[in-house]
Design a protein around this motif. Structure first.
Motif, PDB file in Angstrom:
ATOM      1  N   ASP B  34       0.820  -1.209   0.000  1.00  0.00           N
ATOM      2  CA  ASP B  34       0.000   0.000   0.000  1.00  0.00           C
ATOM      3  C   ASP B  34       0.859   1.266   0.000  1.00  0.00           C
ATOM      4  O   ASP B  34       0.345   2.354   0.151  1.00  0.00           O
ATOM      5  CB  ASP B  34      -0.915  -0.039   1.237  1.00  0.00           C
ATOM      6  N   ASP B  35       2.171   1.104  -0.125  1.00  0.00           N
ATOM      7  CA  ASP B  35       3.066   2.257  -0.209  1.00  0.00           C
ATOM      8  C   ASP B  35       3.570   2.399  -1.647  1.00  0.00           C
ATOM      9  O   ASP B  35       3.494   1.456  -2.422  1.00  0.00           O
ATOM     10  CB  ASP B  35       4.283   2.069   0.719  1.00  0.00           C
ATOM     11  N   LYS B  36       4.093   3.572  -1.932  1.00  0.00           N
ATOM     12  CA  LYS B  36       4.628   3.774  -3.283  1.00  0.00           C
ATOM     13  C   LYS B  36       6.073   3.282  -3.347  1.00  0.00           C
ATOM     14  O   LYS B  36       6.797   3.349  -2.358  1.00  0.00           O
ATOM     15  CB  LYS B  36       4.579   5.263  -3.627  1.00  0.00           C
ATOM     16  N   ILE B  37       6.451   2.837  -4.526  1.00  0.00           N
ATOM     17  CA  ILE B  37       7.846   2.439  -4.733  1.00  0.00           C
ATOM     18  C   ILE B  37       8.636   3.696  -5.057  1.00  0.00           C
ATOM     19  O   ILE B  37       8.222   4.472  -5.902  1.00  0.00           O
ATOM     20  CB  ILE B  37       7.975   1.473  -5.929  1.00  0.00           C
ATOM     21  N   ASP B  38       9.756   3.898  -4.353  1.00  0.00           N
ATOM     22  CA  ASP B  38      10.578   5.026  -4.771  1.00  0.00           C
ATOM     23  C   ASP B  38      12.039   4.609  -4.821  1.00  0.00           C
ATOM     24  O   ASP B  38      12.532   3.893  -3.958  1.00  0.00           O
ATOM     25  CB  ASP B  38      10.383   6.227  -3.824  1.00  0.00           C
ATOM     26  N   ASN B  39      12.675   5.024  -5.876  1.00  0.00           N
ATOM     27  CA  ASN B  39      14.124   4.965  -5.920  1.00  0.00           C
ATOM     28  C   ASN B  39      14.731   3.580  -5.669  1.00  0.00           C
ATOM     29  O   ASN B  39      15.590   3.426  -4.820  1.00  0.00           O
ATOM     30  CB  ASN B  39      14.663   5.967  -4.862  1.00  0.00           C
ATOM     31  N   VAL B  40      14.264   2.576  -6.377  1.00  0.00           N
ATOM     32  CA  VAL B  40      14.956   1.282  -6.334  1.00  0.00           C
ATOM     33  C   VAL B  40      15.323   0.889  -7.767  1.00  0.00           C
ATOM     34  O   VAL B  40      14.674   1.306  -8.723  1.00  0.00           O
ATOM     35  CB  VAL B  40      14.113   0.154  -5.681  1.00  0.00           C
ATOM     36  N   ASP B  41      16.388   0.101  -7.889  1.00  0.00           N
ATOM     37  CA  ASP B  41      16.835  -0.327  -9.220  1.00  0.00           C
ATOM     38  C   ASP B  41      16.207  -1.656  -9.596  1.00  0.00           C
ATOM     39  O   ASP B  41      16.063  -1.978 -10.767  1.00  0.00           O
ATOM     40  CB  ASP B  41      18.356  -0.474  -9.231  1.00  0.00           C
ATOM     41  N   LEU B  42      15.876  -2.439  -8.561  1.00  0.00           N
ATOM     42  CA  LEU B  42      15.279  -3.758  -8.803  1.00  0.00           C
ATOM     43  C   LEU B  42      14.010  -3.889  -7.966  1.00  0.00           C
ATOM     44  O   LEU B  42      14.031  -3.663  -6.753  1.00  0.00           O
ATOM     45  CB  LEU B  42      16.267  -4.867  -8.403  1.00  0.00           C
ATOM     46  N   LYS B  78      13.431  -0.364 -15.866  1.00  0.00           N
ATOM     47  CA  LYS B  78      13.646  -0.870 -14.500  1.00  0.00           C
ATOM     48  C   LYS B  78      13.628  -2.399 -14.496  1.00  0.00           C
ATOM     49  O   LYS B  78      12.857  -3.019 -15.215  1.00  0.00           O
ATOM     50  CB  LYS B  78      12.514  -0.338 -13.617  1.00  0.00           C
ATOM     51  N   LEU B  79      14.505  -2.985 -13.668  1.00  0.00           N
ATOM     52  CA  LEU B  79      14.513  -4.455 -13.566  1.00  0.00           C
ATOM     53  C   LEU B  79      13.408  -4.923 -12.633  1.00  0.00           C
ATOM     54  O   LEU B  79      13.243  -4.394 -11.535  1.00  0.00           O
ATOM     55  CB  LEU B  79      15.842  -4.960 -13.013  1.00  0.00           C
ATOM     56  N   VAL B  80      12.643  -5.906 -13.081  1.00  0.00           N
ATOM     57  CA  VAL B  80      11.593  -6.501 -12.255  1.00  0.00           C
ATOM     58  C   VAL B  80      11.754  -8.013 -12.290  1.00  0.00           C
ATOM     59  O   VAL B  80      11.869  -8.616 -13.361  1.00  0.00           O
ATOM     60  CB  VAL B  80      10.178  -6.119 -12.759  1.00  0.00           C
ATOM     61  N   LEU B  81      11.802  -8.610 -11.090  1.00  0.00           N
ATOM     62  CA  LEU B  81      11.898 -10.067 -10.991  1.00  0.00           C
ATOM     63  C   LEU B  81      10.662 -10.575 -10.250  1.00  0.00           C
ATOM     64  O   LEU B  81      10.413 -10.176  -9.115  1.00  0.00           O
ATOM     65  CB  LEU B  81      13.182 -10.443 -10.226  1.00  0.00           C
ATOM     66  N   GLY B  82       9.885 -11.414 -10.919  1.00  0.00           N
ATOM     67  CA  GLY B  82       8.698 -11.995 -10.288  1.00  0.00           C
ATOM     68  C   GLY B  82       8.891 -13.485 -10.119  1.00  0.00           C
ATOM     69  O   GLY B  82       9.117 -14.205 -11.092  1.00  0.00           O
ATOM     70  N   ILE B  83       8.851 -13.943  -8.877  1.00  0.00           N
ATOM     71  CA  ILE B  83       9.062 -15.361  -8.598  1.00  0.00           C
ATOM     72  C   ILE B  83       7.732 -15.973  -8.163  1.00  0.00           C
ATOM     73  O   ILE B  83       7.095 -15.457  -7.240  1.00  0.00           O
ATOM     74  CB  ILE B  83      10.129 -15.543  -7.491  1.00  0.00           C
ATOM     75  N   CYS B  84       7.342 -17.056  -8.822  1.00  0.00           N
ATOM     76  CA  CYS B  84       6.140 -17.803  -8.438  1.00  0.00           C
ATOM     77  C   CYS B  84       4.901 -16.901  -8.485  1.00  0.00           C
ATOM     78  O   CYS B  84       4.488 -16.498  -9.543  1.00  0.00           O
ATOM     79  CB  CYS B  84       6.369 -18.446  -7.065  1.00  0.00           C
ATOM     80  N   ASN B  85       4.339 -16.534  -7.335  1.00  0.00           N
ATOM     81  CA  ASN B  85       3.193 -15.627  -7.355  1.00  0.00           C
ATOM     82  C   ASN B  85       3.556 -14.314  -8.069  1.00  0.00           C
ATOM     83  O   ASN B  85       2.705 -13.700  -8.734  1.00  0.00           O
ATOM     84  CB  ASN B  85       2.726 -15.356  -5.917  1.00  0.00           C
ATOM     85  N   GLY B  86       4.816 -13.918  -7.961  1.00  0.00           N
ATOM     86  CA  GLY B  86       5.268 -12.708  -8.651  1.00  0.00           C
ATOM     87  C   GLY B  86       5.146 -12.844 -10.165  1.00  0.00           C
ATOM     88  O   GLY B  86       4.798 -11.890 -10.868  1.00  0.00           O
ATOM     89  N   GLY B 184      13.706  -7.614 -22.067  1.00  0.00           N
ATOM     90  CA  GLY B 184      14.607  -8.412 -21.239  1.00  0.00           C
ATOM     91  C   GLY B 184      14.816  -7.878 -19.830  1.00  0.00           C
ATOM     92  O   GLY B 184      15.613  -8.424 -19.070  1.00  0.00           O
ATOM     93  N   ASN B 185      14.079  -6.825 -19.460  1.00  0.00           N
ATOM     94  CA  ASN B 185      14.280  -6.271 -18.111  1.00  0.00           C
ATOM     95  C   ASN B 185      13.272  -6.801 -17.088  1.00  0.00           C
ATOM     96  O   ASN B 185      13.307  -6.424 -15.929  1.00  0.00           O
ATOM     97  CB  ASN B 185      14.238  -4.733 -18.136  1.00  0.00           C
ATOM     98  N   VAL B 186      12.365  -7.673 -17.526  1.00  0.00           N
ATOM     99  CA  VAL B 186      11.401  -8.289 -16.610  1.00  0.00           C
ATOM    100  C   VAL B 186      11.515  -9.806 -16.731  1.00  0.00           C
ATOM    101  O   VAL B 186      11.408 -10.346 -17.833  1.00  0.00           O
ATOM    102  CB  VAL B 186       9.951  -7.878 -16.963  1.00  0.00           C
TER     103      VAL B 186
END
Lengths: 81, 220
Positions: B34-42, B78-86, B184-186
């Motif tokens: 419920d928070d915003k994402i700020d300033n992460v690379d992954l 931006k890099l996004v890694l989703g594992i299983c439920n992700g 290729g970034n997700v």
């Protein structure tokens, strides 16, 4: 008010292992069928009197959330309540 | 490099993922859904049962405040890694193509699983060797990856299939265990590299995936 009865099932082209398992179960009871598909039933009540307007709203709900159109199809029946 | 692990109600691999990154020296934090994402690379979308898997796995998670701008972030690279439920969430977001269906045998499968690394030219797999067999555990009831024929052709043509199952456990099309988007970034994958990242837990093949990400940022 209008109540929409939405049935969501997997597309015909997609294997439904639940349906297949139930079909086999029925066969154990000597009850033979050509095909069994299992899906979801969703009921939505709208504050709406016009079926065409209701259909438009329900279609949007299905498209945007209720149905994953990559793999599912849906049918809707309306009832004025 | 900074990483954020999104925590949904029902996430259960968030701590594993956090610890692996933290042990590698990554500046990692939890981000509540419920928070915003700020300033992460992954951005890491962990395994679990977000929102109880209501309606469909991942269907409700895509409305989380933390994911409000995720498709724009993905477009920016931006890099996004989703594992299983992700992975399931990423397909519901349409960030990755296809869908995850009930396992073909209807069982929840929890076991070790051999995978073939098919593409090492990604930010997530540059430390592997092409064709290498790795062992990551799987733990899912809905990991049966589906994509139509046309979509599959596109995945193959663009080299988007990153991991294949050696022995397909769940009925996935073309033995697919993990795919990227076209850019290729997700990366979305059903197996759990974060659960195979410490020899004390039996296997550390998964560590290479996280080291690949580090190496990607070092070179960038």
């Amino acid at each position: 008010m209008i109540k929409a009865y939405i049935d969501v099932t997997l597309k015909k082209s997609i294997l439904d292992p639940q349906g297949t398992a139930v079909k086999k179960g029925l066969e154990k009871l000597g009850l033979y069928s050509e095909d069994v598909r299992i899906g979801k039933h969703i009921e939505v009540v709208l504050n709406e009197n016009n079926v065409d307007a209701a259909r438009e709203k329900i279609d949007e709900m299905c498209r945007k959330l209720l149905v994953n159109q990559e793999v599912e199809i849906y049918t809707v029946r309306f009832e004025v309540i | 490099m900074k990483a954020g692990v999104i925590v949904f109600p029902g996430s259960n691999c968030d701590i594993d993922a956090f610890k692996v990154l933290n042990n590698l020296g990554v500046d990692v934090k939890y981000i509540w859904h419920d928070d915003k994402i700020d300033n992460v690379d992954l951005i890491l979308l962990p395994g679990g049962f977000s929102y109880g898997d209501y309606l469909r796995c991942g269907a409700i998670a895509r409305f989380a405040k933390a994911l409000e701008n995720i498709n724009e972030e993905i477009e920016k690279g931006k890099l996004v890694l989703g594992i299983c439920n992700g992975f399931q969430i990423l397909t519901e977001l349409k960030a990755l193509k296809g869908a995850l269906l009930r396992n073909k045998n209807l069982n929840f499968i929890c076991s070790d699983c051999n995978l073939i690394v098919e593409n090492t030219n990604t930010p997530f797999t540059n430390q592997f060797t092409k064709g290498e067999i790795v062992n990551f555990p799987i733990a899912h009831g809905e990991g049966n990856y589906y994509i139509d024929d046309e979509g599959l052709k596109e995945l193959i043509a663009n080299n988007q299939i990153v991991f294949r199952y050696k022995n397909n456990p769940n009925g996935s099309v073309n033995d697919i265990a993990g795919i990227t988007n076209k850019r290729g970034n997700v990366l979305g994958m059903m197996p759990h590299p974060e659960r195979a990242a410490d020899i004390l837990l039996g296997c550390e093949d998964g560590l290479k995936l996280f080291k690949s990400i580090l190496s990607y940022f070092k070179e960038a």
